[in-house]
Motif scaffolding. Structure first.
Motif, PDB file in Angstrom:
ATOM      1  N   LEU A   1       0.816  -1.215   0.000  1.00  0.00           N
ATOM      2  CA  LEU A   1       0.000   0.000   0.000  1.00  0.00           C
ATOM      3  C   LEU A   1       0.851   1.267   0.000  1.00  0.00           C
ATOM      4  O   LEU A   1       0.438   2.294  -0.559  1.00  0.00           O
ATOM      5  CB  LEU A   1      -0.950   0.000   1.200  1.00  0.00           C
ATOM      6  CG  LEU A   1      -1.943  -1.172   1.249  1.00  0.00           C
ATOM      7  CD1 LEU A   1      -2.956  -0.955   2.358  1.00  0.00           C
ATOM      8  CD2 LEU A   1      -2.658  -1.356  -0.086  1.00  0.00           C
ATOM      9  N   ASP A   2       2.034   1.208   0.606  1.00  0.00           N
ATOM     10  CA  ASP A   2       2.901   2.395   0.579  1.00  0.00           C
ATOM     11  C   ASP A   2       3.385   2.676  -0.835  1.00  0.00           C
ATOM     12  O   ASP A   2       3.515   3.836  -1.239  1.00  0.00           O
ATOM     13  CB  ASP A   2       4.086   2.220   1.532  1.00  0.00           C
ATOM     14  CG  ASP A   2       4.923   0.992   1.219  1.00  0.00           C
ATOM     15  OD1 ASP A   2       4.399   0.044   0.586  1.00  0.00           O
ATOM     16  OD2 ASP A   2       6.110   0.961   1.599  1.00  0.00           O
ATOM     17  N   ARG A   3       3.638   1.617  -1.607  1.00  0.00           N
ATOM     18  CA  ARG A   3       4.144   1.774  -2.964  1.00  0.00           C
ATOM     19  C   ARG A   3       3.064   2.343  -3.908  1.00  0.00           C
ATOM     20  O   ARG A   3       3.391   2.977  -4.913  1.00  0.00           O
ATOM     21  CB  ARG A   3       4.621   0.413  -3.462  1.00  0.00           C
ATOM     22  CG  ARG A   3       5.179   0.383  -4.883  1.00  0.00           C
ATOM     23  CD  ARG A   3       6.496   1.133  -5.027  1.00  0.00           C
ATOM     24  NE  ARG A   3       6.956   1.052  -6.395  1.00  0.00           N
ATOM     25  CZ  ARG A   3       7.850   0.167  -6.832  1.00  0.00           C
ATOM     26  NH1 ARG A   3       8.406  -0.685  -5.993  1.00  0.00           N
ATOM     27  NH2 ARG A   3       8.198   0.143  -8.099  1.00  0.00           N
TER      28      ARG A   3
ATOM     29  N   GLY B   1       7.417 -11.626  11.857  1.00  0.00           N
ATOM     30  CA  GLY B   1       8.380 -11.029  10.941  1.00  0.00           C
ATOM     31  C   GLY B   1       8.159  -9.539  10.877  1.00  0.00           C
ATOM     32  O   GLY B   1       7.718  -8.915  11.854  1.00  0.00           O
ATOM     33  N   LEU B   2       8.417  -8.969   9.729  1.00  0.00           N
ATOM     34  CA  LEU B   2       8.279  -7.529   9.534  1.00  0.00           C
ATOM     35  C   LEU B   2       6.843  -7.225   9.116  1.00  0.00           C
ATOM     36  O   LEU B   2       6.419  -7.570   8.019  1.00  0.00           O
ATOM     37  CB  LEU B   2       9.262  -7.046   8.467  1.00  0.00           C
ATOM     38  CG  LEU B   2       9.394  -5.543   8.262  1.00  0.00           C
ATOM     39  CD1 LEU B   2       9.934  -4.870   9.523  1.00  0.00           C
ATOM     40  CD2 LEU B   2      10.315  -5.261   7.078  1.00  0.00           C
ATOM     41  N   GLU B   3       6.090  -6.566  10.011  1.00  0.00           N
ATOM     42  CA  GLU B   3       4.691  -6.271   9.726  1.00  0.00           C
ATOM     43  C   GLU B   3       4.546  -5.356   8.512  1.00  0.00           C
ATOM     44  O   GLU B   3       5.349  -4.454   8.300  1.00  0.00           O
ATOM     45  CB  GLU B   3       4.032  -5.586  10.927  1.00  0.00           C
ATOM     46  CG  GLU B   3       3.673  -6.515  12.055  1.00  0.00           C
ATOM     47  CD  GLU B   3       2.887  -5.791  13.138  1.00  0.00           C
ATOM     48  OE1 GLU B   3       1.934  -5.057  12.787  1.00  0.00           O
ATOM     49  OE2 GLU B   3       3.246  -5.937  14.318  1.00  0.00           O
ATOM     50  N   LYS B   4       3.479  -5.605   7.747  1.00  0.00           N
ATOM     51  CA  LYS B   4       3.182  -4.761   6.602  1.00  0.00           C
ATOM     52  C   LYS B   4       2.145  -3.710   6.981  1.00  0.00           C
ATOM     53  O   LYS B   4       1.503  -3.790   8.033  1.00  0.00           O
ATOM     54  CB  LYS B   4       2.676  -5.604   5.429  1.00  0.00           C
ATOM     55  CG  LYS B   4       3.756  -6.507   4.835  1.00  0.00           C
ATOM     56  CD  LYS B   4       3.314  -7.125   3.531  1.00  0.00           C
ATOM     57  CE  LYS B   4       4.460  -7.850   2.845  1.00  0.00           C
ATOM     58  NZ  LYS B   4       4.049  -8.430   1.542  1.00  0.00           N
ATOM     59  N   ALA B   5       1.973  -2.708   6.109  1.00  0.00           N
ATOM     60  CA  ALA B   5       0.989  -1.660   6.344  1.00  0.00           C
ATOM     61  C   ALA B   5      -0.391  -2.282   6.529  1.00  0.00           C
ATOM     62  O   ALA B   5      -0.765  -3.227   5.836  1.00  0.00           O
ATOM     63  CB  ALA B   5       0.975  -0.681   5.174  1.00  0.00           C
ATOM     64  N   GLY B   6      -1.140  -1.743   7.466  1.00  0.00           N
ATOM     65  CA  GLY B   6      -2.473  -2.281   7.750  1.00  0.00           C
ATOM     66  C   GLY B   6      -2.525  -3.099   9.019  1.00  0.00           C
ATOM     67  O   GLY B   6      -3.618  -3.356   9.543  1.00  0.00           O
ATOM     68  N   GLY B   7      -1.347  -3.543   9.537  1.00  0.00           N
ATOM     69  CA  GLY B   7      -1.316  -4.271  10.796  1.00  0.00           C
ATOM     70  C   GLY B   7      -1.923  -5.658  10.710  1.00  0.00           C
ATOM     71  O   GLY B   7      -2.094  -6.223   9.629  1.00  0.00           O
ATOM     72  N   LEU B   8      -2.295  -6.180  11.889  1.00  0.00           N
ATOM     73  CA  LEU B   8      -2.752  -7.562  11.996  1.00  0.00           C
ATOM     74  C   LEU B   8      -4.216  -7.675  12.390  1.00  0.00           C
ATOM     75  O   LEU B   8      -4.695  -8.770  12.689  1.00  0.00           O
ATOM     76  CB  LEU B   8      -1.901  -8.303  13.041  1.00  0.00           C
ATOM     77  CG  LEU B   8      -0.382  -8.284  12.824  1.00  0.00           C
ATOM     78  CD1 LEU B   8       0.317  -9.005  13.973  1.00  0.00           C
ATOM     79  CD2 LEU B   8      -0.016  -8.930  11.501  1.00  0.00           C
TER      80      LEU B   8
END
Length: 467
Positions: A201-203, A373-380
């Protein structure tokens, strides 16, 4: 190799010298262009120079004065969150920006195709999850049916690195949103949209931009056939935009959640059975339940997409069924790596976002879940309420404690893969499945998801005495 057309004698800048960047430089050279290469990594530049390519700092004043176009590797941002400085310099100089996918589509067809009995066909697959399995499955089906095919793009070889397709050949491409968003030419014969869920989503500056990047494959490409997963709003909207009416069979709708009705061309799965309906009548049916290489509803969706694409290429349902039945699965995607003492061990390291992890968890029961691991945008947050099959989670990663606190199941902070595997095996009972489905990127501890999956395999096989 596919020699690049349209730049004979011209200087073409190539930014990024990984797999696709080097393949692009070679294809440009083969087509008569002069590649001017650059990568911030000195080792990558040294590799290119060892092949005889000229490396020039593209940030120097006047670097784009004699450049016809800039070719950018997929991992380099060209718009969001901010453009790479070299890309911005090219735009300021009025130099067009493209990628290897755009070069491929403008260069792959040759005059030789006029002499073929059957022109080569290009199938391009995009979507959030299941792309790799869908393209690998389609190629496997084609191979089993005796059709020559090549796999490329975001999987396997770079698109410009493949052999020129011959009479009746099929090229199967996996295309990410990074690739479809920038390519200036997109002209597949068959385009496939698997599904859409939040990712990158950041991209793309949010879901709208992410969907728009995927949509370009259909809106810009004008494929002869479009296979569209309609289980999300975006897919249903896309199918509606492409269709001229309810009987327009240029659009094949695919679902893994419900029966699709109407006089159009539909492929769907219900209770493990794949069905094809065309003009209101059933044209094919396959039992997917016993196929070990395709566990779970998400893989049944992939099977539907591959089935539909194969049908557009002229394969009969029974030919496709033979290919599905013998499909071995892809590494790191719902990959069974061992079974011992009634416990199954599954490597789904490719489950790098929340949606793909949910789909992996829905495919099994009594799960010992290795995640983190490394969380992505939007969380869990989307994981909440989706972990009913999980007995216990074993959390890895540098931020394992914070990750574990967001889960709605019992979770043990393990940090490393070795500890997580050890604890999961110790706790596992007959009937359990130990599943690596991280729901996160790997870059906090590994170079890529493949390395993470390999670490899981090594830890399991060593602990079980299988290595």
């Amino acid at each position: 190799m596919i020699p690049v057309k349209g730049f004979e004698g011209a200087n073409v800048a190539v930014l990024g010298l990984g797999r696709s960047g080097l393949a692009t430089a070679r294809a440009l050279h083969a087509g008569g262009a002069v590649p001017l290469c650059w990568d911030d990594n000195p080792a990558a530049r040294a590799t290119a120079e060892a092949e005889g390519f000229s490396c020039q700092d593209l940030m120097k004043s006047g670097a784009f004065d004699t450049v016809a176009t800039l070719i950018v590797s997929p991992g380099i941002p060209h718009l969001y969150p901010t453009p790479n400085p070299v890309v911005r310099a090219a735009l300021d100089a009025g130099v067009p920006v493209d990628n290897d996918i755009g070069l491929f589509f403008r260069s792959v067809a040759t005059h030789d195709w006029n002499n073929f009995d059957i022109a080569p066909r290009i199938v391009a697959v995009t979507g959030s999850n299941g792309k790799s399995t869908t393209v690998a499955l389609l190629q496997h089906i084609l191979t089993q049916a005796g059709r020559r095919s090549q796999l490329a793009g975001n999987i396997g070889r770079g698109v410009l690195d493949i052999d020129p397709p011959g009479d009746g050949d099929v090229v199967v491409l996996e295309l990410s949103s990074y690739q479809t968003e920038l390519a200036r030419s997109l002209t597949p014969d068959v385009a496939v949209f698997t599904n859409l869920s939040p990712d990158h989503l950041d991209r793309h500056a949010g879901m709208g931009g992410y969907f728009a990047a995927k949509r370009r494959l259909f809106a810009e490409g004008g494929p002869d056939r479009a296979v569209i997963g309609v289980d999300e709003n975006e897919g249903a909207f896309l199918a509606g935009q492409l269709s001229e009416g309810v009987t327009d069979d240029r659009v094949i709708r695919v679902s893994a959640s419900r029966k699709l009705a109407g006089p159009g061309w539909n492929v769907f799965v219900r209770k493990g059975f794949l069905s094809e309906y065309r003009k209101g009548r059933q044209a094919g049916s396959i039992d997917l339940r016993a196929i070990q290489g395709l566990p779970g509803v998400h893989n049944h969706q992939n099977a539907c997409a591959a089935y539909a694409a194969a049908r557009t290429l002229g394969l009969a349902p029974r030919q496709i069924e033979t290919g599905l039945a013998s499909y071995p699965g892809l590494p790191h995607r719902s990959q069974t790596i061992a079974e011992q003492d009634g416990v199954r061990y599954v490597n789904d390291s490719k489950a790098t976002n929340v949606d793909s992890a949910i789909k992996a968890l829905s495919a099994f029961s009594n799960i010992r879940w290795i995640c983190g691991g490394l969380e992505k945008a939007g969380g869990l947050d989307a994981l909440r309420g989706q972990t009913g099959t999980v007995v216990k989670a074993y959390v890895i990663g540098r931020e394992a404690a914070g990750f574990a606190m967001q889960l709605d199941v019992e979770a043990e902070v393990c940090t490393t893969m070795a500890i997580a595997v050890e604890r999961a095996i110790t706790d596992a009972q007959p009937g359990d499945t130990v599943v690596l489905a991280p729901a996160a990127a790997s870059f906090d501890q590994y170079d890529n998801f493949e390395q993470r999956g390999d670490d899981f395999i090594a830890a399991v096989t060593t602990r079980l005495g299988l290595g």
